[in-house]
Motif scaffolding. Structure first.
Motif: not given
Length: 118
Positions: A78-103
């Motif tokens: 999941i690639y998003s500007a949203l931080s922190p990780l919403p609880d609903e993502t636990i067990g669904v996404a393998d990784r959560w990456i913030l868009k500002d972390e860079g390519p």
């Protein structure tokens, strides 16, 4: 060459992400909505998915749940500007990456997920 599905409703962000991934040696298929992404996922085999969290009609978590239902082995970022990780993502996404972390961070995370899957 791994095939990556990128799903994002923002045309420019999707084009930039596609260019970055292709320059790193990945084959990239793009979708401009969650619904289009699900149709493509049903029709083709992908090695990984990079999915925007905020999209109209269906958010990335709902799309990720459908991807996991269809094929639980395919890693999802999941690639998003949203931080922190919403609880609903636990067990669904393998990784959560913030868009500002860079390519480079995205490429490292993708490579790691693909290596773990192999």
């Amino acid at each position: 060459m791994p095939i990556i599905l990128c799903v994002d409703d923002e045309t420019t962000a999707l084009a930039v992400r596609k260019r970055v991934l292709e320059s790193a040696g990945y084959q990239v298929v793009t979708a401009r909505s969650g619904e289009e992404g699900i149709r493509l996922f049903r029709a083709q085999v992908f090695d990984a998915v990079i999915l925007d969290y905020w999209m109209p009609n269906t958010n990335g978590i709902a799309v990720a749940r459908e991807f996991k239902r269809l094929s639980s082995a395919v890693p999802i970022i999941i690639y998003s500007a949203l931080s922190p990780l919403p609880d609903e993502t636990i067990g669904v996404a393998d990784r959560w990456i913030l868009k500002d972390e860079g390519p480079e961070y995205l490429l490292r995370a993708l490579k790691s997920l693909l290596e773990t899957r192999s």
